[in-house]
Design an enzyme around this catalytic site. Structure first.
Site, PDB file in Angstrom:
ATOM      1  N   CYS A 158      74.693 -14.085  31.644  1.00 13.15           N
ATOM      2  CA  CYS A 158      75.351 -13.287  32.673  1.00 13.15           C
ATOM      3  C   CYS A 158      75.359 -11.814  32.243  1.00 13.15           C
ATOM      4  CB  CYS A 158      76.779 -13.764  32.931  1.00 13.15           C
ATOM      5  SG  CYS A 158      77.582 -12.832  34.260  1.00 13.15           S
ATOM      6  N   CYS A 161      78.643  -9.788  32.928  1.00 16.43           N
ATOM      7  CA  CYS A 161      79.748 -10.121  32.021  1.00 16.43           C
ATOM      8  C   CYS A 161      79.472  -9.613  30.606  1.00 16.43           C
ATOM      9  CB  CYS A 161      80.003 -11.633  32.025  1.00 16.43           C
ATOM     10  SG  CYS A 161      80.674 -12.239  33.592  1.00 16.43           S
TER      11      CYS A 161
END
Length: 166
Positions: A158, A161
């Site tokens: 991700c 993130c």
């Protein structure tokens, strides 16, 4: 019942991690059967990571636990929990590691989806409504919690993130 792998390096690695010598996995079997020199590197890499000069042993064990739990590897999860406890981890810290893994898995899915939607206005502006109070005052301390969130997000791929937690 698992048949032990007849390889000294595998036996020593399992012993270092507190895993029964009868444990086996397809990867370990294949590397041992091929007399892979990577087995020695794997053992050394595990020792290097757990003995990092940049982390306390407890912190390293908790980070390893987070990755093992994230990958749903029960054998390694149990092993790293035992190592973390031996290094002084509390039940609250162990619980928070698992909570962090759960929270980051939810967030990683949502933010990867948003990324895949190429800045779709609807998805980017729709509130998630997720509770994330755990991140505000973690038992592990903010720095370790963020490092754990970063590591889990990197493993889960991700980008958003990773950037956020870095």
């Amino acid at each position: 019942m698992n048949t032990p792998i007849d390889n000294e390096t595998v036996t020593n690695l399992l012993n270092d991690l507190g895993i029964e010598s009868s444990f086996t996995s397809p990867s370990l079997v294949a590397m041992a059967a091929g007399n892979s020199r990577y087995l020695k590197e794997l053992k050394l890499n595990v020792a290097t990571v757990l003995g990092s000069a940049n982390l306390q042993r407890k912190q390293a064990a908790l980070l390893a636990l987070a990755i093992a739990a994230n990958e749903k590897n029960n054998t390694l999860t149990t092993a790293f929990e035992k190592i973390a406890v031996r290094e002084g981890a509390s039940e609250a810290e162990l619980g928070e590691v698992h909570a962090c893994v759960s929270l980051m898995n939810v967030n990683n899915v949502v933010y990867r989806f948003r990324h895949f939607m190429h800045n779709n206005e609807y998805y980017n502006n729709t509130p998630l409504g997720l509770r994330m109070g755990l991140m505000l005052n973690p038992v592990l301390g903010k720095a370790l919690f963020e490092m754990m969130s970063l590591a889990i997000s990197a493993v889960n791929g991700c980008e958003r993130c990773v950037t956020s937690h870095e």
